[in-house]
Design a protein around this motif. Structure first.
Motif, mmCIF file in Angstrom:
data_model
loop_
_atom_site.group_PDB
_atom_site.id
_atom_site.type_symbol
_atom_site.label_atom_id
_atom_site.label_comp_id
_atom_site.label_asym_id
_atom_site.label_seq_id
_atom_site.Cartn_x
_atom_site.Cartn_y
_atom_site.Cartn_z
ATOM 1 N N VAL A 287 70.237 30.174 32.867
ATOM 2 C CA VAL A 287 69.373 30.951 33.783
ATOM 3 C C VAL A 287 68.288 30.038 34.340
ATOM 4 N N ARG A 288 67.879 30.282 35.589
ATOM 5 C CA ARG A 288 66.877 29.414 36.208
ATOM 6 C C ARG A 288 65.460 29.745 35.745
ATOM 7 N N ALA A 289 64.691 28.712 35.456
ATOM 8 C CA ALA A 289 63.258 28.889 35.182
ATOM 9 C C ALA A 289 62.510 28.568 36.461
ATOM 10 N N THR A 290 61.585 29.418 36.828
ATOM 11 C CA THR A 290 60.804 29.145 38.035
ATOM 12 C C THR A 290 59.393 29.676 37.842
ATOM 13 N N GLY A 291 58.562 29.508 38.865
ATOM 14 C CA GLY A 291 57.184 29.983 38.772
ATOM 15 C C GLY A 291 56.499 29.788 40.105
ATOM 16 N N GLY A 292 55.246 30.189 40.161
ATOM 17 C CA GLY A 292 54.515 30.165 41.423
ATOM 18 C C GLY A 292 54.498 28.804 42.097
ATOM 19 N N ALA A 293 54.487 27.728 41.290
ATOM 20 C CA ALA A 293 54.415 26.380 41.874
ATOM 21 C C ALA A 293 55.653 26.051 42.704
ATOM 22 N N VAL B 296 41.863 42.807 47.418
ATOM 23 C CA VAL B 296 43.313 42.662 47.529
ATOM 24 C C VAL B 296 43.695 41.193 47.698
ATOM 25 N N ALA B 297 42.957 40.449 48.524
ATOM 26 C CA ALA B 297 43.285 39.027 48.733
ATOM 27 C C ALA B 297 43.267 38.260 47.416
ATOM 28 N N SER B 298 42.370 38.673 46.507
ATOM 29 C CA SER B 298 42.244 37.943 45.238
ATOM 30 C C SER B 298 43.418 38.203 44.301
ATOM 31 N N THR B 299 44.293 39.126 44.660
ATOM 32 C CA THR B 299 45.457 39.395 43.802
ATOM 33 C C THR B 299 46.673 38.588 44.218
ATOM 34 N N LEU B 300 46.591 37.912 45.367
ATOM 35 C CA LEU B 300 47.816 37.367 45.963
ATOM 36 C C LEU B 300 48.291 36.029 45.390
ATOM 37 N N PRO B 301 47.410 35.034 45.151
ATOM 38 C CA PRO B 301 47.939 33.677 44.936
ATOM 39 C C PRO B 301 48.976 33.547 43.813
ATOM 40 N N VAL B 302 48.611 33.847 42.583
ATOM 41 C CA VAL B 302 49.561 33.617 41.483
ATOM 42 C C VAL B 302 50.725 34.603 41.554
ATOM 43 N N ALA B 303 50.408 35.879 41.652
ATOM 44 C CA ALA B 303 51.469 36.879 41.562
ATOM 45 C C ALA B 303 52.375 36.850 42.794
ATOM 46 N N GLY B 304 51.770 36.721 43.975
ATOM 47 C CA GLY B 304 52.586 36.698 45.191
ATOM 48 C C GLY B 304 53.506 35.492 45.222
ATOM 49 N N PHE C 74 36.587 30.172 33.667
ATOM 50 C CA PHE C 74 37.656 31.147 33.438
ATOM 51 C C PHE C 74 38.248 31.643 34.756
ATOM 52 N N GLY C 75 39.557 31.878 34.736
ATOM 53 C CA GLY C 75 40.216 32.533 35.855
ATOM 54 C C GLY C 75 40.831 31.546 36.828
ATOM 55 N N TYR C 76 41.696 32.052 37.680
ATOM 56 C CA TYR C 76 42.376 31.200 38.667
ATOM 57 C C TYR C 76 42.257 31.787 40.083
ATOM 58 N N ASP C 77 42.692 33.016 40.269
ATOM 59 C CA ASP C 77 42.724 33.605 41.617
ATOM 60 C C ASP C 77 41.325 34.045 42.060
ATOM 61 N N PHE C 78 40.978 33.742 43.305
ATOM 62 C CA PHE C 78 39.676 34.195 43.826
ATOM 63 C C PHE C 78 39.808 34.529 45.306
ATOM 64 N N ALA C 79 38.834 35.275 45.800
ATOM 65 C CA ALA C 79 38.698 35.503 47.246
ATOM 66 C C ALA C 79 37.223 35.609 47.568
ATOM 67 N N GLY C 80 36.862 35.251 48.772
ATOM 68 C CA GLY C 80 35.463 35.327 49.181
ATOM 69 C C GLY C 80 35.270 34.703 50.546
ATOM 70 N N ALA D 286 35.590 38.395 44.668
ATOM 71 C CA ALA D 286 36.600 39.077 43.860
ATOM 72 C C ALA D 286 37.512 38.052 43.214
ATOM 73 N N ALA D 287 37.941 38.360 41.994
ATOM 74 C CA ALA D 287 38.856 37.469 41.268
ATOM 75 C C ALA D 287 39.942 38.322 40.632
ATOM 76 N N GLY D 288 41.192 38.042 40.987
ATOM 77 C CA GLY D 288 42.324 38.768 40.394
ATOM 78 C C GLY D 288 42.696 38.120 39.069
ATOM 79 N N LEU D 289 43.069 38.949 38.098
ATOM 80 C CA LEU D 289 43.426 38.407 36.771
ATOM 81 C C LEU D 289 44.937 38.283 36.617
ATOM 82 N N ASN D 290 45.330 37.320 35.799
ATOM 83 C CA ASN D 290 46.741 37.078 35.481
ATOM 84 C C ASN D 290 46.857 36.782 33.992
#
Ligand SMILES: NC(=O)c1ccc[n+]([C@@H]2O[C@H](COP(=O)([O-])OP(=O)(O)OC[C@H]3O[C@@H](n4cnc5c(N)ncnc54)[C@H](OP(=O)(O)O)[C@@H]3O)[C@@H](O)[C@H]2O)c1
Length: 302
Positions: free
Chosen positions: A244-250, A120-128, A65-71, A37-41
């Motif tokens: 205002v603060r700029a932030t992101g997943g990193a 569900v696991a494939s949705t977590l990395p970037v967005a979470g 293509f893509g970033y988030d994955f699970a398997g 599974a691969a979640g899209l962003n």
């Protein structure tokens, strides 16, 4: 051979192709993951659509293509620290939507707890991690009332629930048709668009704000007297207006993603998955994600 989604020119979903590619293998310190599974962003199609964004991330053509994955780990090189059969999820820039990804064990790779599906696991990395980073950037604490801009999107669904779990009251911006979805998630909805500060004021005083769409929510919060250090955006580039603060997943704290996965496994946090597409329908999946009106996450299965 194995399959991977690739593109050879920049453009919209139509440039994405599902191709046979040579099977990669894990070397020392690496694992090969059979991706299911691969979640899209938004960054996924953003890199395909905008050569300047791709260049910033070091993506060159042809690209996967893509970033988030699970398997599941199906090859483990010496010293990788994982065993064949381990369930994992993680990130692999420009490579995730493929039958196999090879990643170094020290890269963005996390064990998937029992009780969470790969979808569900494939949705977590970037967005979470982005939701956690945004809330941390404003020092969210119990008793806060936080305004979340773009609260029903992929990042928003995590941000709303994490803020609630932290003991905050949450107001979230959305289109009116999205209000029931946001209420179910635990946020008091407010319509985005002109007049936002007045509508928020009618709902009460806010003490912090995170903007997950651009700058409208950040600017509304400034207008309502929230100090800039209690306002953050993940979607306005490195220098948003008004201090205002700029932030992101990193910027997420180490451990933030594990805590989110554990909360999902324990049933304290849920992940609305708006749609699941087989990889053969990658273009439809990307077109839906790129509509910017998805509620929750879009997932591709392999
Ligand atoms: N810096 C980072 O590390 C980082 C990481 C992840 C994401 N991002 C960025 O953060 C943004 C959000 O990502 P995402 O995955 O949550 O996106 P998303 O899932 O595509 O967001 C969709 C949501 O945006 C809402 N929306 C649409 N138009 C809006 C508007 N004018 N004002 C406020 N909300 C609006 C929609 O609500 P309605 O359906 O109700 O209209 C929908 O629920 C993107 O720009 C993404 O590139 C940055």
């Amino acid at each position: 051979m194995s399959r991977a989604v690739v593109y050879e020119k920049f453009g919209g979903p139509e440039v994405l192709e599902l191709r046979d590619v040579p099977e990669p293998h894990a070397g020392p310190g690496e694992v090969r993951v059979r991706v299911t599974a691969a979640g899209l962003n938004p960054m996924d199609w953003g890199l395909v659509a905008r050569p300047e964004a791709a260049a910033r991330f070091g993506v060159t053509l042809p690209s996967g293509f893509g970033y988030d994955f699970a398997g599941v780990v199906d090859e483990a090189g010496p010293g990788a620290g994982y065993a064949v059969g381990d369930r994992v999820h993680g990130g692999a820039l420009g490579r995730a939507v493929a039958d196999f990804v090879v990643v170094r064990a020290g890269d963005a790779l996390f064990r998937t707890p029992d009780g969470i599906s790969d979808e569900v696991a494939s949705t977590l990395p970037v967005a979470g991690s982005s939701a956690a980073a945004a809330l941390a950037a404003v020092g969210l604490r119990a008793g806060d009332t936080v305004l979340v801009g773009g609260a029903a999107g992929g990042v928003g669904i995590f941000a709303v629930q994490l803020a609630k779990l932290a003991g905050a009251t949450v107001l979230g911006t959305a289109a009116e048709g999205t209000f029931p979805f946001l209420r179910e998630l635990g946020a008091e909805p407010v319509a985005y668009g002109p007049g936002l500060p007045d509508r928020v004021r009618e709902l009460g005083e806010i003490t912090a704000a995170i903007d997950l769409f651009g700058t409208e929510t950040a600017e509304a919060a400034l207008k309502l007297g929230v100090p800039p250090e209690r306002i953050a955006t993940i979607a306005a580039g490195p220098t948003p207006p008004g201090g205002v603060r700029a932030t992101g997943g990193a910027d997420a704290e180490p451990g933030a993603l594990t805590q989110i996965a554990d909360a999902v496994a324990a049933g304290r946090l849920r992940v609305p998955v708006a749609a699941v597409f087989p990889v053969e329908r990658i273009r439809d999946a990307v077109a839906l994600q790129a509509s910017r009106h998805v509620h929750g996450k879009v997932v591709v299965t392999l």
